[in-house]
Design a protein around this motif. Structure first.
Motif, PDB file in Angstrom:
ATOM      1  N   UNK A  73      19.348   8.128 -20.381  1.00  0.00           N
ATOM      2  CA  UNK A  73      19.475   7.564 -19.044  1.00  0.00           C
ATOM      3  C   UNK A  73      18.339   8.025 -18.133  1.00  0.00           C
ATOM      4  N   UNK A  74      17.861   7.090 -17.348  1.00  0.00           N
ATOM      5  CA  UNK A  74      16.913   7.415 -16.286  1.00  0.00           C
ATOM      6  C   UNK A  74      15.620   8.005 -16.795  1.00  0.00           C
ATOM      7  N   UNK A  75      15.417   9.305 -16.468  1.00  0.00           N
ATOM      8  CA  UNK A  75      14.139   9.927 -16.773  1.00  0.00           C
ATOM      9  C   UNK A  75      14.023  10.262 -18.249  1.00  0.00           C
ATOM     10  N   UNK A  76      12.796  10.345 -18.704  1.00  0.00           N
ATOM     11  CA  UNK A  76      12.528  10.848 -20.044  1.00  0.00           C
ATOM     12  C   UNK A  76      12.328  12.352 -19.945  1.00  0.00           C
ATOM     13  N   UNK A  77      13.069  13.098 -20.765  1.00  0.00           N
ATOM     14  CA  UNK A  77      12.889  14.543 -20.772  1.00  0.00           C
ATOM     15  C   UNK A  77      11.438  14.867 -21.097  1.00  0.00           C
ATOM     16  N   UNK A  78      10.877  15.851 -20.431  1.00  0.00           N
ATOM     17  CA  UNK A  78       9.495  16.238 -20.706  1.00  0.00           C
ATOM     18  C   UNK A  78       9.393  17.755 -20.693  1.00  0.00           C
ATOM     19  N   UNK A  79       8.564  18.265 -21.582  1.00  0.00           N
ATOM     20  CA  UNK A  79       8.364  19.701 -21.686  1.00  0.00           C
ATOM     21  C   UNK A  79       6.889  19.987 -21.435  1.00  0.00           C
ATOM     22  N   UNK A  80       6.603  20.738 -20.373  1.00  0.00           N
ATOM     23  CA  UNK A  80       5.225  21.026 -20.008  1.00  0.00           C
ATOM     24  C   UNK A  80       5.106  22.463 -19.549  1.00  0.00           C
ATOM     25  N   UNK A  81       3.907  23.023 -19.743  1.00  0.00           N
ATOM     26  CA  UNK A  81       3.640  24.369 -19.237  1.00  0.00           C
ATOM     27  C   UNK A  81       3.622  24.341 -17.710  1.00  0.00           C
ATOM     28  N   UNK A  82       4.202  25.386 -17.110  1.00  0.00           N
ATOM     29  CA  UNK A  82       4.110  25.508 -15.655  1.00  0.00           C
ATOM     30  C   UNK A  82       3.085  26.589 -15.315  1.00  0.00           C
ATOM     31  N   UNK A  83       2.870  26.794 -14.037  1.00  0.00           N
ATOM     32  CA  UNK A  83       1.856  27.760 -13.625  1.00  0.00           C
ATOM     33  C   UNK A  83       2.179  29.185 -13.993  1.00  0.00           C
ATOM     34  N   UNK A  84       3.461  29.484 -14.228  1.00  0.00           N
ATOM     35  CA  UNK A  84       3.848  30.849 -14.563  1.00  0.00           C
ATOM     36  C   UNK A  84       3.823  31.148 -16.041  1.00  0.00           C
ATOM     37  N   UNK A  85       3.305  30.238 -16.848  1.00  0.00           N
ATOM     38  CA  UNK A  85       3.192  30.508 -18.268  1.00  0.00           C
ATOM     39  C   UNK A  85       4.463  30.256 -19.046  1.00  0.00           C
ATOM     40  N   UNK A  86       5.330  29.385 -18.550  1.00  0.00           N
ATOM     41  CA  UNK A  86       6.547  29.035 -19.269  1.00  0.00           C
ATOM     42  C   UNK A  86       6.503  27.564 -19.672  1.00  0.00           C
ATOM     43  N   UNK A  87       7.072  27.265 -20.846  1.00  0.00           N
ATOM     44  CA  UNK A  87       7.183  25.881 -21.287  1.00  0.00           C
ATOM     45  C   UNK A  87       8.475  25.330 -20.690  1.00  0.00           C
ATOM     46  N   UNK A  88       8.355  24.533 -19.647  1.00  0.00           N
ATOM     47  CA  UNK A  88       9.518  24.081 -18.890  1.00  0.00           C
ATOM     48  C   UNK A  88       9.970  22.697 -19.341  1.00  0.00           C
ATOM     49  N   UNK A  89      11.259  22.573 -19.622  1.00  0.00           N
ATOM     50  CA  UNK A  89      11.868  21.295 -19.965  1.00  0.00           C
ATOM     51  C   UNK A  89      12.481  20.712 -18.697  1.00  0.00           C
ATOM     52  N   UNK A  90      11.990  19.545 -18.318  1.00  0.00           N
ATOM     53  CA  UNK A  90      12.476  18.891 -17.101  1.00  0.00           C
ATOM     54  C   UNK A  90      13.389  17.733 -17.475  1.00  0.00           C
ATOM     55  N   UNK A  91      14.546  17.688 -16.845  1.00  0.00           N
ATOM     56  CA  UNK A  91      15.495  16.598 -17.071  1.00  0.00           C
ATOM     57  C   UNK A  91      16.390  16.495 -15.845  1.00  0.00           C
ATOM     58  N   UNK A  92      17.023  15.351 -15.691  1.00  0.00           N
ATOM     59  CA  UNK A  92      17.888  15.144 -14.531  1.00  0.00           C
ATOM     60  C   UNK A  92      19.139  16.013 -14.641  1.00  0.00           C
ATOM     61  N   UNK A  93      19.550  16.552 -13.517  1.00  0.00           N
ATOM     62  CA  UNK A  93      20.753  17.374 -13.466  1.00  0.00           C
ATOM     63  C   UNK A  93      21.980  16.484 -13.347  1.00  0.00           C
ATOM     64  N   UNK A  94      22.974  16.716 -14.203  1.00  0.00           N
ATOM     65  CA  UNK A  94      24.231  15.971 -14.123  1.00  0.00           C
ATOM     66  C   UNK A  94      25.251  16.858 -13.402  1.00  0.00           C
ATOM     67  N   UNK A  95      25.549  16.501 -12.205  1.00  0.00           N
ATOM     68  CA  UNK A  95      26.426  17.331 -11.386  1.00  0.00           C
ATOM     69  C   UNK A  95      27.803  17.486 -12.029  1.00  0.00           C
ATOM     70  N   UNK A  96      28.315  18.718 -12.024  1.00  0.00           N
ATOM     71  CA  UNK A  96      29.664  18.996 -12.517  1.00  0.00           C
ATOM     72  C   UNK A  96      30.624  18.913 -11.330  1.00  0.00           C
ATOM     73  N   UNK A  97      31.621  18.104 -11.463  1.00  0.00           N
ATOM     74  CA  UNK A  97      32.510  17.834 -10.330  1.00  0.00           C
ATOM     75  C   UNK A  97      33.442  19.006 -10.042  1.00  0.00           C
ATOM     76  N   UNK A  98      33.924  19.025  -8.816  1.00  0.00           N
ATOM     77  CA  UNK A  98      34.895  20.045  -8.415  1.00  0.00           C
ATOM     78  C   UNK A  98      36.165  19.916  -9.250  1.00  0.00           C
ATOM     79  N   UNK A  99      36.561  18.688  -9.572  1.00  0.00           N
ATOM     80  CA  UNK A  99      37.768  18.469 -10.376  1.00  0.00           C
ATOM     81  C   UNK A  99      37.636  19.108 -11.762  1.00  0.00           C
ATOM     82  N   UNK A 100      36.446  18.989 -12.370  1.00  0.00           N
ATOM     83  CA  UNK A 100      36.245  19.610 -13.679  1.00  0.00           C
ATOM     84  C   UNK A 100      36.327  21.129 -13.574  1.00  0.00           C
ATOM     85  N   UNK A 101      35.707  21.696 -12.543  1.00  0.00           N
ATOM     86  CA  UNK A 101      35.802  23.144 -12.352  1.00  0.00           C
ATOM     87  C   UNK A 101      37.266  23.583 -12.289  1.00  0.00           C
TER      88      UNK A 101
END
Length: 564
Positions: free
Chosen positions: A74-102
């Motif tokens: 869905x939506x964005x394509x997951x992507x993994x890229x180096x960030x400025x701090x030297x970490x390989x960061x995986x970027x993907x959309x956050x799926x909010x967890x509902x209060x009801x599930x909690x």
């Protein structure tokens, strides 16, 4: 069809539903499946899935199935890229967890869950990997029973919340990242040994128990579980990532040592893959036992959560001999490993360390070993048989320019010799204490091992980075430890270049991009080259059939560009 279920009063309904879904998935994807690699080990997850598609394409079964118009991430394509701090960061959309599930999770888990940020961040950051994700889990739950797992998964499916199973967290390819947030399911409290059958040489365990703890329990009974991945690995995670280790050359990988699995699928249904019997010819059960179990072993938590495993055990060796020898070149050492296997000797370990790794061991432990390519062997059996094997291999070593062949039989001396291999990674890290380690993992057909290592070694030696080679030389699997400063772009690029070179070299030799470590997020980019797009679409269809809401460890194993 590649597998069917053994119907019983307890699981026949779940079996029939799972069979139909998997059959439908395979039947709708028979076109274009391609896979040609012949490496002894592979962790790409497809080895379990392809028999389904091939059986379907051969006309074994024919069920109608109308896939959805679009089955892309869905939506964005997951992507993994180096960030400025030297970490390989995986970027993907956050799926909010509902209060009801909690609230509903709290009703199930009570105090066995947390939303504490430090705890969530710890679970979202693998301990042995530079792979990271922008998001971390929204909540961490600690089920204490199979029933807890069923309820938690059913709730997550109801609210379409991602689930990330979490074991010993020793994997290095980003398996336990939570790129979409969601629920991290820490299985560490489910660590019981449920039943030991000494005469049958099997044991039933929960997934949270570690292999080291299990072997401590088994030792008084004269038994052991023969797989030996990294310290801290749990049985559930070892199944999910289809682990192996140095003993795989004799005892096989995880898929060869699991008799039965109980797991919970994405909709909360419970499945078992067989009984405790070692053999079965009861209709389709013989297919169920192997194909369905193998579908789960190596699926990296993307199809379900394992809650119980029945393991095949081995007798502790009556006697053993450990040997070590040196070589002028790494090709000579690899050639001896190949010749040893071709001789028919049933070695339990054949480990290769290059001269850089030996230098690291000398540096870290104060030893004075010759800094040349080195082979280590372990021979087991009766005292006479172990010594006989040792002498045969000594002759093979002499025929391939080997020198300084030594062997030991005293328990303390053997332990001291094997410590050289066991502490290899930590020794390498000691050479560059401020560096990160990129640990590569490729596997080729045994006959190509010497060639593959030799080609790789030329590039490794020419690099400005410190690189060591460690190989399970008896089954064509080898690793390099590439030490680099992730905050320096030129070193990051060089580490990646070397990793790419070794993977592509292995693939050209009909090998695999991962023999042991699995795909996770780090190896997804190589799967299409190794397996072909048709195979990936088959995997996607099976994943979609069993997990239509994409809640089981999303963003792992199957590349995000694969659409149906």
């Amino acid at each position: 069809m590649g597998f069917l279920f053994r119907a019983s009063a307890s699981n026949s309904g779940a079996a029939r539903k799972l069979i139909r879904r998997a059959i439908q998935a395979a039947c709708s994807s028979s076109a274009g499946v391609e896979s040609t690699h012949t490496a002894r080990k592979t962790k790409t997850g497809v080895e379990s899935l392809l028999p389904l598609a091939f059986a379907a394409s051969a006309g074994v079964v024919a069920f109608g199935f109308a896939p959805r118009a679009s089955l892309c991430d869905s939506g964005d394509k997951n992507s993994e890229k180096w960030n400025g701090g030297g970490e390989m960061l995986l970027r993907a959309s956050h799926r909010a967890v509902s209060k009801e599930l909690f609230e509903e999770l709290r009703a199930v888990c009570g105090d066995n869950m947390t939303v504490d940020y430090e705890e969530r961040h710890f679970h979202g950051k693998p301990q042995h990997s530079f792979h990271k994700a922008v998001n971390v889990p929204d909540v961490v739950v600690y089920p204490r029973s199979h029933e807890d797992v069923v309820k938690i998964i059913a709730l997550c499916n109801k609210y379409k919340a991602p689930i990330v199973p979490y074991g010993g967290a020793t994997s290095i390819e980003g398996h336990t990242l939570a790129p979409h947030g969601g629920v991290c399911m820490n299985m560490s409290y489910m660590n019981k040994i449920k039943a030991l059958h000494v005469e049958d040489m099997d044991v039933v365990v929960e997934p949270g128990i570690g292999w080291i703890e299990l072997n401590e329990y088994l030792k008084p009974y004269g038994l052991f579980f023969p797989l030996d991945p990294g310290p801290g690995a749990s049985i559930g995670g070892m199944c999910a990532t289809r682990c192996s280790g140095s003993l795989a050359v004799r005892y096989g990988t995880m898929r060869d040592n699991v008799i039965n699995i109980q797991a919970v699928l994405a909709d909360g249904e419970v499945i078992k893959t067989g009984s405790r019997a070692r053999k079965s010819a009861a209709g389709y059960e013989k297919l169920t036992r192997y194909d369905l179990a193998r579908l789960l072993i190596g699926s990296e938590g993307t199809l379900g959560v394992i809650t119980e495993v029945t393991l095949r055990l081995q007798k502790l060796p009556q006697y053993s001999v450990v040997a070590m020898c040196n070589f002028p070149t790494i090709k000579d050492a690899a050639d001896v490993a190949i010749a040893t296997m071709l001789s028919g000797i049933q070695v339990s370990r054949v480990e290769l360390l290059d001269e850089v790794q030996i230098k690291a061991i000398n540096y870290a432990s104060g030893k004075d070993l010759p800094e040349v390519p080195t082979l280590m062997f372990e021979f087991i059996g009766t005292e006479a048989y172990s010594r006989e094997q040792t002498l045969i291999v000594q002759n093979i070593v002499g025929e391939h320019n080997g020198t300084d062949f030594i062997f030991v039989e005293d328990p303390e001396a053997k332990e001291e010799l094997w410590r050289i291999r066991k502490e290899a990674l930590w020794a390498a890290l000691a050479m560059e204490p401020h560096a990160e380690a990129m640990i590569t993992d490729v596997c080729v057909p045994l006959s190509r091992l010497a060639e593959c290592i030799s080609i790789s070694k030329k590039e490794l030696d020419a690099s400005q980075l410190v690189c060591t080679v460690i190989a399970h030389a008896g089954d064509g699997n080898f690793h390099t430890v590439i030490l680099f400063d992730p905050s320096k772009e030129d070193q990051r690029e060089e580490a990646e270049r070397l990793n790419h070179l070794m993977v592509h070299t292995a693939l050209l030799m009909e090998g695999t991009c991962t023999g042991e470590h699995g795909v996770g997020t780090g190896k997804m980019k190589y799967l299409e080259e190794e397996l072909g797009h048709g195979a990936l679409k088959t995997m996607k269809r099976i994943k979609t059939a069993l997990d239509p809401n994409d809640i089981m460890n999303p963003g792992k194993l199957i590349p995000p560009h694969v659409c149906l």
